[in-house]
Structure formats: C-alpha cells, structure tokens
Write a protein that holds these residues in place. Structure first.
Motif, short mmCIF file in Angstrom:
data_model
loop_
_atom_site.label_atom_id
_atom_site.label_comp_id
_atom_site.label_asym_id
_atom_site.label_seq_id
_atom_site.Cartn_x
_atom_site.Cartn_y
_atom_site.Cartn_z
N THR A 108 0.95 -1.01 -0.03
CA THR A 108 0.01 -0.12 0.03
C THR A 108 0.85 1.17 -0.01
N ALA A 109 0.49 2.27 -0.79
CA ALA A 109 1.25 3.38 -0.91
C ALA A 109 0.49 4.44 -0.53
N THR A 110 1.06 5.57 0.17
CA THR A 110 0.24 6.65 0.47
C THR A 110 0.90 8.03 -0.38
N LEU A 111 -0.09 8.67 -0.75
CA LEU A 111 0.28 9.72 -1.65
C LEU A 111 -0.44 11.09 -1.00
N ASN A 112 0.23 12.04 -0.60
CA ASN A 112 -0.06 13.28 -0.38
C ASN A 112 0.04 14.29 -1.38
N ILE A 113 -1.18 14.79 -1.48
CA ILE A 113 -1.43 15.94 -2.50
C ILE A 113 -1.70 17.18 -1.60
N THR A 114 -0.67 18.33 -2.17
CA THR A 114 -0.76 19.42 -1.59
C THR A 114 -1.39 20.48 -2.36
N ASN A 115 -2.60 21.23 -2.35
CA ASN A 115 -3.18 22.10 -3.45
C ASN A 115 -2.73 23.44 -2.82
N LYS A 116 -1.99 24.24 -3.56
CA LYS A 116 -1.74 25.45 -3.02
C LYS A 116 -2.63 26.60 -3.45
N THR A 117 -3.16 27.54 -2.66
CA THR A 117 -4.00 28.45 -3.07
C THR A 117 -3.22 29.79 -3.35
N LYS A 118 -3.96 30.34 -4.27
CA LYS A 118 -3.36 31.73 -4.64
C LYS A 118 -4.32 32.70 -4.54
N ARG A 119 -4.07 33.89 -3.71
CA ARG A 119 -5.15 34.88 -3.61
C ARG A 119 -5.23 35.44 -4.94
N VAL A 120 -6.76 35.81 -4.98
CA VAL A 120 -7.03 36.67 -6.10
C VAL A 120 -7.49 38.07 -5.83
N TYR A 121 -6.89 39.14 -6.27
CA TYR A 121 -7.31 40.52 -6.16
C TYR A 121 -7.82 41.01 -7.09
N GLY A 122 -8.57 42.21 -6.78
CA GLY A 122 -9.47 43.11 -7.75
C GLY A 122 -8.76 44.44 -7.36
N ALA A 123 -9.41 45.53 -8.12
CA ALA A 123 -8.95 46.94 -8.05
C ALA A 123 -10.36 47.98 -7.97
N LEU A 124 -9.83 49.18 -7.61
CA LEU A 124 -11.05 50.17 -7.74
C LEU A 124 -10.66 51.23 -8.52
N THR A 125 -11.40 52.06 -9.14
CA THR A 125 -10.95 53.34 -9.78
C THR A 125 -11.96 54.36 -9.48
N VAL A 126 -11.54 55.54 -9.59
CA VAL A 126 -12.20 56.93 -9.17
C VAL A 126 -12.12 57.68 -10.20
N THR A 127 -13.19 58.18 -10.90
CA THR A 127 -13.45 59.02 -12.03
C THR A 127 -14.07 60.41 -11.55
#
Length: 186
Positions: free
Chosen positions: A1-20
C-alpha cells in the motif's frame, strides 16, 4: 500500500477600484485645484484583509490630471465591499474671478460596491455640481398719497454690502452674481 499526499496551493485573487470625476454646472476651463478623498474596502472574514487609502485628481486650467492613489488600490481581495468618500472641495478652485460659485454636496455612484473580478475594477464616479449665488433687489414704490416716484428712481441707489466687503449698487430688478454670505441691504 502506498500513501500519496497531495498539496493544493491556493493563490489569492485580487481586484481593484478606480475613481473618476464628473463636473456639472460649470465650464471646466474655470477650474484649477485638487479634488480628493478616501477609499476603503472591508473583507468579509476579518479586518486584517481590509484595505484603504486616498485618491486625488488635480485640474490645471480645466484639464484633469490622472487620478493618483495611496494604499493597495490594485490589491483588494475579491468579495471585499468598498466605499469612496470625497473631502469637501474648496470654492477657491473656481478662482478669484468667480466668487459666486460654490459646490453642492458630491454624488458618489455607486454608494458601495463589491470587488468581484480580477479583470474589471470596481468603478466609482464622484460628481460635483457647481451652483451660483445671486441677488436681485427690487424697489416697490407705494404712492397712496399721489406721489410721482417710480422704482427706477432708485437705480444705483439700492445697495448690498457684504461683511468686510465693498458695497454693490443695483438697479431695481437687476440680478447680480455674488459671493455667498451675509449682506446688509440699504
């Protein structure tokens, strides 16, 4: 029996704002000065991810410059709820030749918005409307005893004097644009 560890990395997603900036009720060529305010975004799961800063736009002889920002305006976590405010603009922006102009309260649209896209910034528009102050003096002549005077006999004798300012003379029913304030009428 083999054990496999999977690590999922998260990447934060950003947005922006503008003022006119939008201006109404005045020819922009009359303007020289800076409009400024604040922006703030609240992340729903905690204050450590909240972001805020300032914005400003400078007009030079009616030409708007680029909006400048402080704070991480392009690094706002998605799902943050954002608002924009404006500091009360100075009436001196109209210049000394236009003391009759003043600003109404700004209109900011939208009033708040959620950052929901990494590609499309949340866009705020701050609209400032100019208003002018005017004064008209009207002489009403009552002649119950048969006098011959008419209202125009008082032309240039009707006067309004601002506190600490020069006296203005009026013809009857003449409209003049004046600086806001308290006037003594003679």
């Amino acid at each position: 029996t083999a054990t496999l560890n999977i690590t999922n990395k998260t990447k934060r997603v950003y947005g922006a704002l503008t003022v006119t900036k939008q201006l109404a009720g005045v020819a922009p060529l009359l303007l020289s000065g800076t409009f400024s305010g604040t922006w703030s975004c609240d992340y729903p799961t905690g204050t450590s991810d909240d972001t805020n800063g300032t914005w400003s736009i400078t007009y030079t002889t009616g030409i708007a410059g680029v909006t400048t920002y402080t704070g991480p305006v392009t690094q706002i976590p998605l799902t943050s709820s954002c608002v924009v405010t404006e500091n009360a603009p100075s009436n001196s922006i109209f210049g000394p030749a236009n003391p009759s102009y003043s600003w109404k309260a700004p209109v900011i649209a939208p009033t708040n918005a959620t950052v929901s896209s990494a590609q499309t910034p949340v866009a705020f528009t701050v609209t400032n409307s100019a208003q002018r102050t005017s004064l008209t003096l009207v002489k009403i002549v009552s002649s119950p005893n048969g006098g011959t005077a008419v209202a125009t006999d008082w032309n240039q004798k009707l006067q309004a004097t601002p506190a600490g300012g020069a006296t203005l003379s009026f013809d009857t029913d003449q409209l003049k644009y004046i600086a806001s304030g308290t006037y003594t009428l003679n």
